[in-house]
Design a protein around this motif. Structure first.
Motif, PDB file in Angstrom:
ATOM      1  N   VAL A   1       4.286   8.888   5.545  1.00 21.59           N
ATOM      2  CA  VAL A   1       3.402   8.050   6.470  1.00 21.59           C
ATOM      3  C   VAL A   1       4.362   7.278   7.246  1.00 21.59           C
ATOM      4  O   VAL A   1       4.310   7.075   8.621  1.00 21.59           O
ATOM      5  CB  VAL A   1       2.286   7.524   5.788  1.00 21.59           C
ATOM      6  N   THR A   2       5.249   6.592   6.645  1.00 21.01           N
ATOM      7  CA  THR A   2       6.200   5.717   7.253  1.00 21.01           C
ATOM      8  C   THR A   2       7.173   6.271   8.329  1.00 21.01           C
ATOM      9  O   THR A   2       7.133   5.912   9.483  1.00 21.01           O
ATOM     10  CB  THR A   2       6.725   4.842   6.338  1.00 21.01           C
TER      11      THR A   2
ATOM     12  N   LEU B   1       1.938  -1.724  12.552  1.00 22.69           N
ATOM     13  CA  LEU B   1       0.806  -2.260  12.074  1.00 22.69           C
ATOM     14  C   LEU B   1      -0.179  -1.152  11.636  1.00 22.69           C
ATOM     15  O   LEU B   1      -0.782  -1.273  10.572  1.00 22.69           O
ATOM     16  CB  LEU B   1       0.100  -3.127  13.295  1.00 22.69           C
ATOM     17  N   LEU B   2      -0.515   0.038  12.415  1.00 27.15           N
ATOM     18  CA  LEU B   2      -1.366   1.069  11.962  1.00 27.15           C
ATOM     19  C   LEU B   2      -0.735   1.651  11.023  1.00 27.15           C
ATOM     20  O   LEU B   2      -1.642   2.003   9.949  1.00 27.15           O
ATOM     21  CB  LEU B   2      -1.209   2.042  13.163  1.00 27.15           C
ATOM     22  N   VAL B   3       0.337   1.862  10.733  1.00 24.52           N
ATOM     23  CA  VAL B   3       0.914   2.452   9.382  1.00 24.52           C
ATOM     24  C   VAL B   3       0.830   1.395   8.076  1.00 24.52           C
ATOM     25  O   VAL B   3       0.469   1.893   7.160  1.00 24.52           O
ATOM     26  CB  VAL B   3       2.438   2.492   9.687  1.00 24.52           C
ATOM     27  N   ASP B   4       0.837   0.126   8.281  1.00 23.70           N
ATOM     28  CA  ASP B   4       0.451  -0.735   7.214  1.00 23.70           C
ATOM     29  C   ASP B   4      -1.112  -0.758   6.722  1.00 23.70           C
ATOM     30  O   ASP B   4      -1.232  -0.726   5.648  1.00 23.70           O
ATOM     31  CB  ASP B   4       0.802  -2.414   7.536  1.00 23.70           C
ATOM     32  N   LEU B   5      -1.746  -0.507   7.726  1.00 24.42           N
ATOM     33  CA  LEU B   5      -3.092  -0.390   7.489  1.00 24.42           C
ATOM     34  C   LEU B   5      -3.390   0.702   6.738  1.00 24.42           C
ATOM     35  O   LEU B   5      -4.198   1.057   5.990  1.00 24.42           O
ATOM     36  CB  LEU B   5      -4.049  -0.479   8.761  1.00 24.42           C
ATOM     37  N   LEU B   6      -2.648   1.971   7.315  1.00 26.06           N
ATOM     38  CA  LEU B   6      -3.028   3.143   6.483  1.00 26.06           C
ATOM     39  C   LEU B   6      -2.662   3.069   5.265  1.00 26.06           C
ATOM     40  O   LEU B   6      -3.063   4.051   4.385  1.00 26.06           O
ATOM     41  CB  LEU B   6      -2.339   4.337   7.433  1.00 26.06           C
TER      42      LEU B   6
END
Length: 219
Positions: A142-143, A200-205
């Protein structure tokens, strides 16, 4: 930049979708047959895909298609068919890299206690992989996919130039050759903005994929 972004976003979405589909499939199959001939063959294929330069692959695809399919679009954007070659050019290298990352993560997950417990309960190898091991193995992917997506949305200069794609990458290249300083600064600033948003979206995911993060925040 706003006029060119839709073309870049379309190419980025198609390339990311194809690279994830191929990469996850190759990585899962290689991990399922760890240490066997299938694993070794997929290892060679993935390393070859990672090693191929993007501009060379795009040029070779253009030459091969031009020699075999005379009516196939070779540049610009004139419909869905013109999306095929640049998507393949961008996706193949990323797919090889994703497959190796997922293969390593899955092999590590197979050696964990929770996977051995699931196998001890009589679950099939496929179910253990998909339901238990895959959730943790996808976190590093994902990262990487998030960072790659930000780069794709910012414009891929070589691919868009080779295929004459009307996106941000080609716009940035033209700005450099024309010494258009405001446009160069604009494309760089827009790229930085996209990287921040995607991170930011990756952290939320991450919080959605890994329950341990949510529990840590609650605790």
């Amino acid at each position: 930049i706003a006029d060119r972004f839709p073309a870049t976003a379309l190419l980025a979405a198609a390339a990311m979708a194809l690279s994830l589909i191929l990469g996850i499939a190759m990585g899962a199959i290689a991990a399922a047959y760890r240490g066997r001939a299938t694993d070794n063959v997929l290892l060679v294929i993935s390393l070859a895909l990672v090693s191929i330069p993007v501009f060379w692959l795009g040029t070779m695809l253009l030459i091969a298609v031009a020699a075999t399919i005379r009516s196939f679009p070779l540049g610009g954007y004139s419909g869905a068919t013109s999306l095929i070659l640049p998507t393949l050019t961008l996706a193949l290298g990323s797919a090889g890299y994703y497959s190796r990352v997922l293969h390593t993560s899955l092999c590590d997950a197979f050696d964990q206690d929770y996977v051995r417990t699931a196998r001890g309960k009589g679950l099939s190898r496929t179910r253990v992989m998909l339901k238990h091991a895959m959730a943790n193995a996808l976190l590093p992917l994902v990262t990487l996919a998030g960072l790659d997506l930000a780069g794709l949305l910012s414009g891929v200069v070589l691919t868009e130039t080779v295929f004459n794609w009307p996106g941000i990458g080609r716009l940035a290249a033209d700005a450099v050759f024309n010494l258009d300083i405001p446009l160069i600064m604009g494309t760089v600033l827009f790229s930085a903005f996209l990287i921040v948003v995607v991170n930011l979206l990756v952290d939320l995911l991450y919080a959605w994929l890994d329950p341990r993060i949510r529990l840590a925040e609650i605790g």
